[in-house]
Design a protein around this motif. Structure first.
Motif, mmCIF file in Angstrom:
data_model
loop_
_atom_site.group_PDB
_atom_site.id
_atom_site.type_symbol
_atom_site.label_atom_id
_atom_site.label_comp_id
_atom_site.label_asym_id
_atom_site.label_seq_id
_atom_site.Cartn_x
_atom_site.Cartn_y
_atom_site.Cartn_z
ATOM 1 N N MET A 161 -13.811 -6.306 -13.646
ATOM 2 C CA MET A 161 -12.587 -5.555 -13.352
ATOM 3 C C MET A 161 -11.547 -6.494 -12.736
ATOM 4 N N LYS A 162 -10.304 -6.404 -13.195
ATOM 5 C CA LYS A 162 -9.242 -7.276 -12.705
ATOM 6 C C LYS A 162 -8.954 -7.003 -11.226
ATOM 7 N N LYS A 163 -8.612 -8.072 -10.506
ATOM 8 C CA LYS A 163 -8.354 -7.959 -9.079
ATOM 9 C C LYS A 163 -6.852 -7.940 -8.815
ATOM 10 N N LEU A 164 -6.417 -6.894 -8.147
ATOM 11 C CA LEU A 164 -4.990 -6.676 -7.913
ATOM 12 C C LEU A 164 -4.747 -6.408 -6.437
ATOM 13 N N LEU A 165 -3.731 -7.051 -5.894
ATOM 14 C CA LEU A 165 -3.364 -6.881 -4.495
ATOM 15 C C LEU A 165 -2.038 -6.145 -4.405
ATOM 16 N N ILE A 166 -1.976 -5.145 -3.529
ATOM 17 C CA ILE A 166 -0.752 -4.395 -3.279
ATOM 18 C C ILE A 166 -0.308 -4.644 -1.849
ATOM 19 N N THR A 167 0.895 -5.178 -1.677
ATOM 20 C CA THR A 167 1.463 -5.282 -0.333
ATOM 21 C C THR A 167 2.308 -4.040 -0.074
ATOM 22 N N GLY A 168 2.421 -3.654 1.191
ATOM 23 C CA GLY A 168 3.113 -2.405 1.495
ATOM 24 C C GLY A 168 2.354 -1.204 0.975
ATOM 25 N N ILE A 227 -0.429 -9.262 -8.418
ATOM 26 C CA ILE A 227 0.135 -8.808 -7.149
ATOM 27 C C ILE A 227 1.243 -7.807 -7.442
ATOM 28 N N VAL A 228 1.202 -6.678 -6.760
ATOM 29 C CA VAL A 228 2.325 -5.742 -6.752
ATOM 30 C C VAL A 228 2.906 -5.796 -5.348
ATOM 31 N N HIS A 229 4.091 -6.358 -5.233
ATOM 32 C CA HIS A 229 4.683 -6.601 -3.916
ATOM 33 C C HIS A 229 5.713 -5.527 -3.588
ATOM 34 N N LEU A 230 5.364 -4.689 -2.607
ATOM 35 C CA LEU A 230 6.242 -3.614 -2.155
ATOM 36 C C LEU A 230 6.673 -3.782 -0.703
ATOM 37 N N ALA A 231 6.009 -4.669 0.020
ATOM 38 C CA ALA A 231 6.253 -4.797 1.457
ATOM 39 C C ALA A 231 7.702 -5.193 1.739
ATOM 40 N N GLY A 232 8.255 -4.637 2.798
ATOM 41 C CA GLY A 232 9.617 -4.955 3.199
ATOM 42 C C GLY A 232 10.247 -3.786 3.929
ATOM 43 N N ASN A 233 11.413 -4.037 4.480
ATOM 44 C CA ASN A 233 12.184 -2.969 5.109
ATOM 45 C C ASN A 233 12.902 -2.198 4.005
ATOM 46 N N PRO A 234 12.602 -0.903 3.813
ATOM 47 C CA PRO A 234 13.191 -0.148 2.707
ATOM 48 C C PRO A 234 14.531 0.500 3.022
ATOM 49 N N ASP A 235 15.078 0.243 4.210
ATOM 50 C CA ASP A 235 16.316 0.893 4.629
ATOM 51 C C ASP A 235 17.513 0.275 3.907
ATOM 52 N N TRP A 255 15.800 -9.577 7.779
ATOM 53 C CA TRP A 255 15.537 -11.012 7.711
ATOM 54 C C TRP A 255 14.046 -11.326 7.588
ATOM 55 N N GLN A 256 13.263 -10.823 8.488
ATOM 56 C CA GLN A 256 11.829 -11.139 8.450
ATOM 57 C C GLN A 256 11.124 -10.484 7.259
#
Length: 255
Positions: free
Chosen positions: A1-8, A68-76, A85-86
């Motif tokens: 099975m493929k390995k996938l990482l989700i941030t946020g 990688i599915v990258h969702l992390a961050g400030n969504p405002d 910034w960070q």
């Protein structure tokens, strides 16, 4: 099975796509904390509570990860520069720096935003190749990430697809007839987003970098999506105007 990482992964979209993807991927879920995370969701996933703006958090994180599915961050969308910034500048920088060292990584799909181009007047359908026009520092941060992804794709060989996500709507959301028509034109439903994500994870790319618009099949779309049918096989089903019981002629400007 493929390995996938989700941030946020603990956020609204993160939880929805986790539910959608579990069973098809071996998931690693990353967020600052999982204190309010549903107990019955992703029982077999690896959950890691860390702050990704710290470079030490990335040490070994991407080992054996293929997607990688990258969702992390400030969504405002109205955040000040100091607030994005960070999470929206530093984290993407670290993501791609460590992605370059990840030997098994095949592709990154990341969350850009309609706010990267939402500075255009209401009523205009924005093409993906139109000059960018952010409407604030949040939109600027998404353009920064698109640029970082572009650099690493063409200079370092890391495949990346950015989704300019519109107004994300979870399944079961109710729309008022009084909602701003331009707001309806930006909606992408949970089901359509899941389908779009599948397309982005599975499509064959002729170039290592791609930006796609993330909008449902609305009567009028703020972002153009017709070309995505042939480009990546995206065929959204939902129409926010129908869901809100608002009638306009197909593709007629909202103002």
């Amino acid at each position: 099975m493929k390995k996938l990482l989700i941030t946020g992964a603990a956020g609204t979209i993160g939880q929805a796509i986790t539910k959608h993807l579990e069973g098809d991927y071996h998931l690693t879920l990353v967020d600052r904390n999982f204190d309010d995370y549903p107990e019955n969701l992703a029982l077999d996933a690896v959950k890691i509570a860390i702050d990704l703006d710290n470079s030490e958090a990335w040490e070994g994180l991407l080992e054996d990860i293929e997607y990688i599915v990258h969702l992390a961050g400030n969504p405002d969308a109205f955040a000040k520069f100091e607030e994005v910034w960070q999470p929206n500048f530093i984290i993407p920088k670290l993501l791609f720096e460590y992605a370059e060292q990840a030997s098994k990584l095949k592709r990154i799909v990341f969350a850009s935003s309609v706010h990267a181009v939402d500075g255009y007047p209401e009523g205009k359908e924005i093409q993906v190749n139109d000059p960018t026009r952010p409407d604030g520092y949040y939109g600027i941060s998404k353009l920064y990430m698109e640029s970082v992804a572009n650099y690493y794709a063409y200079q370092k060989g890391i495949e990346a697809i950015g989704i300019r996500i519109g107004n994300y709507s979870t399944t079961g959301s109710k729309f008022s007839k009084e909602i701003n028509l331009n707001g309806l034109a930006e909606i992408i439903t949970e089901n359509d987003f899941n389908h779009l994500l599948d397309c982005c994870l599975n499509t064959e790319l002729s170039e290592p970098f791609l930006i796609v618009n993330g909008i449902s099949n609305n009567s009028f779309n703020r972002l153009e999506i017709e070309s995505l049918k042939t480009l990546i096989g995206y065929e959204p089903k939902d129409n926010a105007f129908d869901m809100a019981e608002v009638e306009i002629q197909k593709n007629e400007p909202t103002v």
